[in-house]
Design a protein around this motif. Structure first.
Motif, PDB file in Angstrom:
ATOM      1  N   THR A 183       0.852  -1.177   0.000  1.00 30.40           N
ATOM      2  CA  THR A 183       0.000   0.000   0.000  1.00 30.40           C
ATOM      3  C   THR A 183       0.889   1.228   0.000  1.00 30.40           C
ATOM      4  N   LEU A 184       0.553   2.166  -0.846  1.00 35.24           N
ATOM      5  CA  LEU A 184       1.303   3.407  -0.963  1.00 35.24           C
ATOM      6  C   LEU A 184       0.347   4.544  -0.647  1.00 35.24           C
ATOM      7  N   LYS A 185       0.718   5.377   0.350  1.00 37.90           N
ATOM      8  CA  LYS A 185      -0.123   6.513   0.712  1.00 37.90           C
ATOM      9  C   LYS A 185       0.676   7.783   0.512  1.00 37.90           C
ATOM     10  N   GLY A 186      -0.003   8.812   0.012  1.00 39.28           N
ATOM     11  CA  GLY A 186       0.675  10.092  -0.142  1.00 39.28           C
ATOM     12  C   GLY A 186      -0.109  11.045  -1.013  1.00 39.28           C
ATOM     13  N   GLY A 212       8.746  12.302   1.700  1.00 35.49           N
ATOM     14  CA  GLY A 212       9.160  13.221   0.635  1.00 35.49           C
ATOM     15  C   GLY A 212       9.653  12.559  -0.636  1.00 35.49           C
ATOM     16  N   THR A 213       9.715  11.231  -0.652  1.00 33.56           N
ATOM     17  CA  THR A 213      10.158  10.561  -1.873  1.00 33.56           C
ATOM     18  C   THR A 213       8.987  10.405  -2.841  1.00 33.56           C
ATOM     19  N   GLU A 214       9.301  10.398  -4.128  1.00 34.33           N
ATOM     20  CA  GLU A 214       8.272  10.191  -5.142  1.00 34.33           C
ATOM     21  C   GLU A 214       8.327   8.744  -5.602  1.00 34.33           C
ATOM     22  N   GLN A 215       7.185   8.094  -5.564  1.00 31.71           N
ATOM     23  CA  GLN A 215       7.061   6.697  -5.952  1.00 31.71           C
ATOM     24  C   GLN A 215       6.179   6.609  -7.187  1.00 31.71           C
ATOM     25  N   LYS A 216       6.574   5.773  -8.128  1.00 35.65           N
ATOM     26  CA  LYS A 216       5.787   5.583  -9.349  1.00 35.65           C
ATOM     27  C   LYS A 216       5.166   4.189  -9.341  1.00 35.65           C
ATOM     28  N   VAL A 217       3.908   4.139  -9.759  1.00 38.98           N
ATOM     29  CA  VAL A 217       3.183   2.874  -9.849  1.00 38.98           C
ATOM     30  C   VAL A 217       2.419   2.878 -11.164  1.00 38.98           C
ATOM     31  N   ARG A 218       2.553   1.787 -11.917  1.00 39.08           N
ATOM     32  CA  ARG A 218       1.806   1.659 -13.166  1.00 39.08           C
ATOM     33  C   ARG A 218       0.329   1.384 -12.873  1.00 39.08           C
ATOM     34  N   THR A 228       6.827  -5.506  -7.471  1.00 45.22           N
ATOM     35  CA  THR A 228       7.856  -4.737  -6.777  1.00 45.22           C
ATOM     36  C   THR A 228       8.590  -3.847  -7.771  1.00 45.22           C
ATOM     37  N   GLY A 229       9.227  -2.813  -7.240  1.00 47.96           N
ATOM     38  CA  GLY A 229      10.048  -1.928  -8.069  1.00 47.96           C
ATOM     39  C   GLY A 229       9.290  -1.360  -9.246  1.00 47.96           C
ATOM     40  N   ALA A 230       9.924  -1.359 -10.399  1.00 50.75           N
ATOM     41  CA  ALA A 230       9.337  -0.767 -11.603  1.00 50.75           C
ATOM     42  C   ALA A 230       8.158  -1.561 -12.134  1.00 50.75           C
ATOM     43  N   SER A 231       7.980  -2.787 -11.640  1.00 56.69           N
ATOM     44  CA  SER A 231       6.867  -3.605 -12.134  1.00 56.69           C
ATOM     45  C   SER A 231       5.633  -3.516 -11.250  1.00 56.69           C
TER      46      SER A 231
END
Length: 76
Positions: free
Chosen positions: A5-8, A27-33, A65-68
């Motif tokens: 789970t990613l919250k922000g 403060g980090t930017e996370q990318k999710v497809r 996970t990661g870029a996937s």
């Protein structure tokens, strides 16, 4: 928080690459497809509605996970 789970704050929605960018509490930017099966709640018109709701808090549940990482569900 569940590790999948990613919250922000929703920073951007790239409809060309189908990518959501979220700034987390540290403060980090996370990318999710995302894809056509990603469920979106709390925004009109699905992911397009999220694009119009930049700078809002979201919770994204994802697999991989990661870029996937692929969003299963996004809640505004």
């Amino acid at each position: 928080t569940d590790k999948n789970t990613l919250k922000g704050e929703l920073v951007s929605v790239d409809t060309a690459t189908k990518m959501l960018t979220v700034k987390t509490a540290d403060g980090t930017e996370q990318k999710v497809r995302y894809d056509d099966s990603t469920k979106v709640t709390g925004a009109k018109d699905g992911v397009a509605g999220l694009a119009n709701a930049d700078d809002s808090d979201v919770t994204i549940k994802f697999t991989g996970t990661g870029a996937s990482r692929l969003a299963d569900k996004s809640e505004k």
